[in-house]
Design a protein around this motif. Structure first.
Motif, PDB file in Angstrom:
ATOM      1  N   PRO A 385      61.828   1.270  28.093  1.00  0.00           N
ATOM      2  CA  PRO A 385      60.467   1.251  27.574  1.00  0.00           C
ATOM      3  C   PRO A 385      60.549   0.218  26.440  1.00  0.00           C
ATOM      4  O   PRO A 385      59.341  -0.744  26.264  1.00  0.00           O
ATOM      5  N   MET A 386      61.230   0.282  25.390  1.00  0.00           N
ATOM      6  CA  MET A 386      61.277  -0.622  24.348  1.00  0.00           C
ATOM      7  C   MET A 386      61.234  -2.264  24.466  1.00  0.00           C
ATOM      8  O   MET A 386      60.519  -3.026  24.031  1.00  0.00           O
ATOM      9  N   GLY A 387      62.076  -2.353  25.850  1.00  0.00           N
ATOM     10  CA  GLY A 387      62.111  -3.760  26.231  1.00  0.00           C
ATOM     11  C   GLY A 387      60.520  -4.252  26.576  1.00  0.00           C
ATOM     12  O   GLY A 387      60.211  -5.483  26.350  1.00  0.00           O
ATOM     13  N   ILE A 388      60.013  -3.254  27.380  1.00  0.00           N
ATOM     14  CA  ILE A 388      58.549  -3.728  27.831  1.00  0.00           C
ATOM     15  C   ILE A 388      57.546  -3.870  26.890  1.00  0.00           C
ATOM     16  O   ILE A 388      56.851  -4.675  26.917  1.00  0.00           O
ATOM     17  N   PHE A 389      57.825  -2.709  26.003  1.00  0.00           N
ATOM     18  CA  PHE A 389      56.843  -3.043  24.609  1.00  0.00           C
ATOM     19  C   PHE A 389      57.031  -4.351  24.016  1.00  0.00           C
ATOM     20  O   PHE A 389      56.116  -5.034  23.244  1.00  0.00           O
ATOM     21  N   SER A 390      58.399  -4.706  23.984  1.00  0.00           N
ATOM     22  CA  SER A 390      58.496  -5.941  23.145  1.00  0.00           C
ATOM     23  C   SER A 390      57.983  -7.167  23.921  1.00  0.00           C
ATOM     24  O   SER A 390      57.445  -7.980  23.364  1.00  0.00           O
ATOM     25  N   ILE A 391      57.995  -7.356  25.244  1.00  0.00           N
ATOM     26  CA  ILE A 391      57.418  -8.125  26.169  1.00  0.00           C
ATOM     27  C   ILE A 391      55.845  -8.349  25.758  1.00  0.00           C
ATOM     28  O   ILE A 391      55.358  -9.378  25.776  1.00  0.00           O
ATOM     29  N   ILE A 392      55.326  -7.070  25.848  1.00  0.00           N
ATOM     30  CA  ILE A 392      53.860  -7.095  25.181  1.00  0.00           C
ATOM     31  C   ILE A 392      53.458  -7.657  24.383  1.00  0.00           C
ATOM     32  O   ILE A 392      52.490  -8.418  24.105  1.00  0.00           O
ATOM     33  N   LEU A 393      54.405  -7.136  22.981  1.00  0.00           N
ATOM     34  CA  LEU A 393      54.066  -8.027  21.954  1.00  0.00           C
ATOM     35  C   LEU A 393      54.472  -9.497  21.818  1.00  0.00           C
ATOM     36  O   LEU A 393      53.565 -10.038  21.129  1.00  0.00           O
ATOM     37  N   VAL A 394      55.272  -9.924  22.698  1.00  0.00           N
ATOM     38  CA  VAL A 394      55.510 -11.505  22.658  1.00  0.00           C
ATOM     39  C   VAL A 394      54.268 -12.158  23.154  1.00  0.00           C
ATOM     40  O   VAL A 394      53.706 -13.225  22.762  1.00  0.00           O
ATOM     41  N   PHE A 395      53.488 -11.682  24.110  1.00  0.00           N
ATOM     42  CA  PHE A 395      52.471 -12.005  24.916  1.00  0.00           C
ATOM     43  C   PHE A 395      51.289 -12.074  23.890  1.00  0.00           C
ATOM     44  O   PHE A 395      50.537 -12.957  23.692  1.00  0.00           O
ATOM     45  N   ALA A 396      50.964 -10.999  23.013  1.00  0.00           N
ATOM     46  CA  ALA A 396      50.191 -10.973  21.926  1.00  0.00           C
ATOM     47  C   ALA A 396      50.382 -12.124  21.137  1.00  0.00           C
ATOM     48  O   ALA A 396      49.497 -13.023  20.404  1.00  0.00           O
ATOM     49  N   LEU A 397      51.738 -12.367  20.387  1.00  0.00           N
ATOM     50  CA  LEU A 397      52.058 -13.206  19.396  1.00  0.00           C
ATOM     51  C   LEU A 397      51.806 -14.734  20.163  1.00  0.00           C
ATOM     52  O   LEU A 397      51.536 -15.507  19.328  1.00  0.00           O
ATOM     53  N   ILE A 398      51.761 -14.848  21.371  1.00  0.00           N
ATOM     54  CA  ILE A 398      51.836 -16.235  22.078  1.00  0.00           C
ATOM     55  C   ILE A 398      50.313 -16.417  22.008  1.00  0.00           C
ATOM     56  O   ILE A 398      49.893 -17.637  21.473  1.00  0.00           O
ATOM     57  N   SER A 399      49.251 -15.424  22.115  1.00  0.00           N
ATOM     58  CA  SER A 399      47.944 -15.771  22.022  1.00  0.00           C
ATOM     59  C   SER A 399      47.437 -16.032  20.750  1.00  0.00           C
ATOM     60  O   SER A 399      46.580 -16.812  20.695  1.00  0.00           O
ATOM     61  N   VAL A 400      48.203 -15.510  19.655  1.00  0.00           N
ATOM     62  CA  VAL A 400      47.874 -15.786  18.404  1.00  0.00           C
ATOM     63  C   VAL A 400      47.883 -17.184  18.280  1.00  0.00           C
ATOM     64  O   VAL A 400      47.152 -18.059  17.672  1.00  0.00           O
ATOM     65  N   GLY A 401      49.293 -17.600  18.629  1.00  0.00           N
ATOM     66  CA  GLY A 401      49.463 -19.033  18.448  1.00  0.00           C
ATOM     67  C   GLY A 401      48.391 -19.935  19.103  1.00  0.00           C
ATOM     68  O   GLY A 401      48.284 -21.034  18.644  1.00  0.00           O
ATOM     69  N   LEU A 402      48.293 -19.720  20.296  1.00  0.00           N
ATOM     70  CA  LEU A 402      47.210 -20.458  21.165  1.00  0.00           C
ATOM     71  C   LEU A 402      45.780 -20.423  20.254  1.00  0.00           C
ATOM     72  O   LEU A 402      45.355 -21.699  20.349  1.00  0.00           O
ATOM     73  N   TYR A 403      45.623 -19.483  19.867  1.00  0.00           N
ATOM     74  CA  TYR A 403      44.241 -19.313  19.003  1.00  0.00           C
ATOM     75  C   TYR A 403      44.329 -20.073  18.058  1.00  0.00           C
ATOM     76  O   TYR A 403      43.238 -20.698  17.432  1.00  0.00           O
ATOM     77  N   VAL A 404      45.371 -20.079  17.142  1.00  0.00           N
ATOM     78  CA  VAL A 404      45.414 -21.000  16.009  1.00  0.00           C
ATOM     79  C   VAL A 404      45.231 -22.365  16.515  1.00  0.00           C
ATOM     80  O   VAL A 404      44.649 -23.194  15.563  1.00  0.00           O
ATOM     81  N   TRP A 405      45.939 -22.851  17.557  1.00  0.00           N
ATOM     82  CA  TRP A 405      46.149 -24.269  18.024  1.00  0.00           C
ATOM     83  C   TRP A 405      44.516 -24.464  18.480  1.00  0.00           C
ATOM     84  O   TRP A 405      44.022 -25.819  18.265  1.00  0.00           O
ATOM     85  N   LEU A 406      43.882 -23.444  19.023  1.00  0.00           N
ATOM     86  CA  LEU A 406      42.744 -23.946  19.740  1.00  0.00           C
ATOM     87  C   LEU A 406      41.544 -24.057  18.607  1.00  0.00           C
ATOM     88  O   LEU A 406      40.824 -25.323  18.640  1.00  0.00           O
ATOM     89  N   PHE A 407      41.608 -23.534  17.386  1.00  0.00           N
ATOM     90  CA  PHE A 407      40.661 -23.566  16.565  1.00  0.00           C
ATOM     91  C   PHE A 407      41.032 -24.795  15.542  1.00  0.00           C
ATOM     92  O   PHE A 407      39.964 -25.524  14.986  1.00  0.00           O
TER      93      PHE A 407
END
Length: 417
Positions: A385-407
């Motif tokens: 489970p913690m491995g899955i939740f870590s993968i989910i967190l990585v997806f969220a952090l990638i989206s943060v980086g992409l939003y910073v780049w976008l704007f």
């Protein structure tokens, strides 16, 4: 913007869409179970992967037609198709006809949505769009809270009556659209040379040419990628969260400090979390939208990704019922702040003459997200489970980086203009 000040078009649609959405949630959560019981879970699983493809194509075509024919005709087409498909579902004696009707219902909704969203953008001033979109989301979520509880009874015991009710409500709504809703399409954006576009081949060629331009828009592409990564954590409520809670969260008393407290099973705990998520949406989306109305879109998108990612990750830290409830508040607010801003961003960013097409293309986020998000369930066979939740967190952090780049790009381009 108070509802009494809304355009008549919006008031009619708010009532009609809210009522239908409640009926939608009375049958939709049980469709996979229905086809699984009839055709087998393996076949049902494969069949459920096909409707999103039709929905994507329907959204793209519906968005293009909304910019070509107008919002009202496309909305009428989508609502009429859904009405006919519900009636077909109600009279059908074949599970395969049921499945075709189910695809048709989704296709009708896909036609309807881009034109509907574009109509809101046509009618509402920029400064009020978030609040108006949030009101529609609130109305829809009232249905998502009440619908499944009612559908658990009506879908399995009174299926035909439920489907006929859906058909009747949609028929009445279609009539209301036809008689009371006026066109909002900006006429100056009509095709410059309609005579060159009369054949079906030319219509398709022109529409896909328009989407080619959209998909070469690198700002829109980054926005789409960021949205896909952001939606993967948000979609886990119906996916890995159910697996995690049912298999890893033990049965426990509702009030551990009270000796006579009822004992909740893992399945019941998941049901409570699901209902709590819907209730939070209904109660708080409008106040939260008003609270954040002066925030820049960039900051709201980043906040949404962080809350949904961190909140979902935190689920794996403890299995106590009340801890899970608190964490549910965190990731629900991440989803909540995002919904109205997404629609208002596209409404503002899209050129007026291509607003419907951009609304249709925006559905790519949800479609691709629905393909990627279930991977967490598949990986859970090998990853703890913690491995899955870590993968989910990585997806969220990638989206943060992409939003910073976008704007950064979006601001730079806006400044150059």
């Amino acid at each position: 913007m108070q509802i009494r000040l809304w355009n008549h078009n919006l008031k009619v649609r708010l009532i009609g869409e809210a009522l239908f959405n409640m009926l939608f949630w009375m049958y939709f959560p049980f469709i996979t179970v229905y086809f699984g019981a009839a055709l087998g879970n393996h076949i049902a699983g494969m069949l459920m992967a096909i409707p999103p493809i039709f929905s994507l194509l329907g959204s793209l075509l519906g968005g293009a037609l909304a910019d070509r024919l107008g919002r009202r005709p496309v909305m009428l087409l989508g609502a009429s198709l859904q009405t006919v498909m519900f009636a077909l579902f109600a009279v059908s004696s074949s599970h395969w006809i049921d499945y075709a009707a189910f695809i048709g219902i989704g296709l009708g909704g896909a036609f309807y949505r881009p034109a509907s969203t574009a109509m809101v953008a046509d009618l509402v001033p920029t400064q009020h769009r978030r609040e108006v979109f949030a009101t529609f989301v609130t109305a829809n979520n009232v249905g998502s809270v009440l619908g499944p509880a009612l559908g658990a009874v009506f879908f399995f015991h009174y299926r035909q009556e439920l489907l006929w009710t859906c058909a009747a409500v949609l028929l009445l709504y279609t009539i209301a659209l036809f008689t009371t809703v006026h066109e909002t399409f900006p006429r100056m954006t009509m095709a410059k040379n309609p005579a060159d576009s009369t054949t079906i081949a030319n219509v398709w060629k022109e529409q896909w040419k328009g989407y080619g331009i959209i998909f070469r828009d690198h700002v829109f592409l980054i926005y789409t990628l960021a949205g896909i990564f952001a939606l993967v954590p948000i979609m886990q409520l119906d996916l890995y969260l159910s697996v995690y809670v049912i298999h890893h969260v033990p049965a426990q008393p509702l009030f551990p400090w009270h000796g006579d407290s009822p004992l909740l099973s893992s399945t019941e705990i998941y049901g409570w979390l699901l209902g709590f998520n819907g209730l939070l949406f209904v109660l708080f989306i409008l106040p939260v939208t008003k609270w954040l109305q002066h925030w820049r879109d960039r900051n709201v998108f980043i906040l949404s990704s962080l809350l949904s990612g961190v909140g979902t990750f935190a689920l794996g830290l403890n299995t106590h019922f009340w801890f899970l409830f608190i964490v549910t508040i965190i990731f629900t607010f991440g989803e909540m702040v995002r919904s109205p801003v997404t629609q208002s961003f596209i409404a503002r960013y899209a050129p007026e003459h291509a607003r419907g097409q951009y609304m249709g293309a925006d559905s790519l986020q949800g479609t691709i997200g629905k393909f990627l998000a279930p991977l967490t369930v598949t990986l859970s066979n090998w990853v703890p489970p913690m491995g899955i939740f870590s993968i989910i967190l990585v997806f969220a952090l990638i989206s943060v980086g992409l939003y910073v780049w976008l704007f950064r790009i979006y601001v730079e381009e806006s400044a150059e203009e």
